[in-house]
Design a protein around this motif. Structure first.
Motif, PDB file in Angstrom:
ATOM      1  N   SER A 173       0.822  -1.208   0.000  1.00 39.15           N
ATOM      2  CA  SER A 173       0.000   0.000   0.000  1.00 39.15           C
ATOM      3  C   SER A 173       0.856   1.258   0.000  1.00 39.15           C
ATOM      4  CB  SER A 173      -0.923  -0.006   1.222  1.00 39.15           C
ATOM      5  OG  SER A 173      -1.652   1.190   1.317  1.00 39.15           O
ATOM      6  N   LEU A 174       1.933   1.235   0.770  1.00 36.61           N
ATOM      7  CA  LEU A 174       2.816   2.404   0.847  1.00 36.61           C
ATOM      8  C   LEU A 174       3.436   2.721  -0.511  1.00 36.61           C
ATOM      9  CD1 LEU A 174       4.214   4.519   2.674  1.00 36.61           C
ATOM     10  CD2 LEU A 174       6.026   2.834   3.049  1.00 36.61           C
ATOM     11  N   LEU A 175       3.920   1.716  -1.202  1.00 33.42           N
ATOM     12  CA  LEU A 175       4.538   1.931  -2.509  1.00 33.42           C
ATOM     13  C   LEU A 175       3.515   2.420  -3.536  1.00 33.42           C
ATOM     14  CD1 LEU A 175       6.903  -1.176  -2.703  1.00 33.42           C
ATOM     15  CD2 LEU A 175       7.490   1.156  -2.047  1.00 33.42           C
ATOM     16  N   LYS A 176       2.293   1.937  -3.431  1.00 32.11           N
ATOM     17  CA  LYS A 176       1.250   2.354  -4.375  1.00 32.11           C
ATOM     18  C   LYS A 176       0.859   3.818  -4.194  1.00 32.11           C
ATOM     19  CE  LYS A 176      -0.903  -2.146  -5.250  1.00 32.11           C
ATOM     20  NZ  LYS A 176      -2.095  -3.011  -5.033  1.00 32.11           N
ATOM     21  N   GLN A 177       1.139   4.374  -3.031  1.00 32.21           N
ATOM     22  CA  GLN A 177       0.821   5.781  -2.795  1.00 32.21           C
ATOM     23  C   GLN A 177       1.745   6.727  -3.558  1.00 32.21           C
ATOM     24  OE1 GLN A 177       0.354   6.889   1.388  1.00 32.21           O
ATOM     25  NE2 GLN A 177      -0.240   4.780   1.877  1.00 32.21           N
ATOM     26  N   PHE A 178       2.856   6.206  -4.072  1.00 31.18           N
ATOM     27  CA  PHE A 178       3.830   7.042  -4.773  1.00 31.18           C
ATOM     28  C   PHE A 178       4.169   6.418  -6.126  1.00 31.18           C
ATOM     29  CE2 PHE A 178       4.380   7.543  -0.214  1.00 31.18           C
ATOM     30  CZ  PHE A 178       4.326   8.926  -0.063  1.00 31.18           C
TER      31      PHE A 178
END
Length: 320
Positions: A54-59
């Protein structure tokens, strides 16, 4: 208070580009002849949790290519979240992205940390001889490809020592300093001790930044330790690792240069160092948070030695 770690506040993380590998260790039979034992091949399973995904998908501007091509790029990440309660006691929570212990990557300079810790451990084992990390260490030669060391212009007193080699490794990732500790330990001690601690997939097989044959890397130099008057207080003979390692099939890439000529096809890494991301992560935790790692996976070093390592891990070269 924990010391600062430049670029990694409140976290421990690993990142690597990987392919497949196998694992070996050895013992000896009753005739004292080397016997090869093949450790269980790591399961070819991928470990990813929702947090990092999820964190990587935010950027997406930074990570969309990695998310879309994670298998081809073989990016693996371990992130450790460090939480402290009012009592100051740390609790750790690991998060994973695309972690697969069956995928090989070339560990490069990351192998230097376990070598540092094993060197301090071996000094503990030799404590009765009177040597310590500040004792002058003279490296001699006995086999082709070896080089001698009689002084160290970078040391305050001009004398080589395990302590100063460790400083150079942790502060500037010095390859020659790693090689000198590799020679102090010997190839067999390195791998046997790592396997005993549960890091059974590890294979540390060569020096860095010098081109030697597998046989030359099996051979390590004779070493002398001198007191302040120049008298020999301990002599370590030349060693040869007689262990037989099962041939691996690790390879990486689509082409490489050999003798200035482009060679089409993957490069053979089957005789290169191997250390998995999860093992590297656990070794790092054993230094920073030793109480969070099972005792059998820790290195037998004193608290003073551990603080010595943490100090120079946390400093910039200009702070030394």
């Amino acid at each position: 208070m924990m010391p600062k770690f430049p670029g990694f506040p409140h976290l421990l993380a690993g990142l690597a580009f990987l392919l497949s590998c196998s694992a070996t260790r050895h013992t000896r039979n009753m005739d004292n002849k080397p016997v090869t034992i093949t450790a269980a091949r790591p399961a070819d399973t991928v470990k990813t949790d929702d947090f990092l995904e999820s964190l990587l998908k935010q950027f997406p501007q930074y990570f969309s290519a990695i998310l879309s091509n994670r298998s081809d790029l073989n990016v693996q990440v371990i992130y450790t979240q460090v939480n402290r309660g009012r009592n100051g006691i740390a609790s750790l929570r690991n998060h994973y992205f695309n972690v697969n212990p069956a995928r090989y990557f070339y560990p490069a300079s990351t192998v230097k940390l376990p070598i540092v810790l094993l060197a301090l451990q071996k000094l503990q084992e030799l404590k009765a001889t009177g040597i310590d990390r500040n004792t002058t260490m003279i490296t001699e030669t006995s086999f082709s490809g070896q080089t001698a060391v009689y002084n160290d212009p970078t040391a305050p007193d001009g004398k080589p020592s395990i302590g100063h080699y460790i400083k150079k490794i942790l502060m500037v990732s010095d390859n020659d300093a790693y090689n000198r500790l590799y020679e102090f330990l010997g190839q067999e001690y390195i791998n046997t001790e790592l396997h005993k601690k549960g890091y059974e997939d590890a294979q540390i097989l060569h020096r860095l930044d010098v081109f030697l044959t597998p046989e030359e890397n099996r051979q390590t130099n004779p070493i002398l330790f001198l007191d302040s008057s120049g008298n020999t207080v301990y002599r370590l003979p030349a060693l040869r690792n007689g262990a037989v390692y099962v041939q691996r099939t690790d390879s990486l890439g689509q082409g490489f240069y050999k003798g200035g000529v482009l060679m089409n096809g993957p490069m053979d890494f089957s005789r290169k160092n191997r250390l998995s991301l999860e093992d590297l992560h656990q070794i790092l935790l054993s230094v920073i948070f030793p109480d969070k790692v099972p005792s059998g996976q820790r290195f037998n070093i004193s608290e003073d030695d551990r603080q010595f390592v943490v100090k120079y891990m946390s400093q910039y070269p200009t702070e030394s």
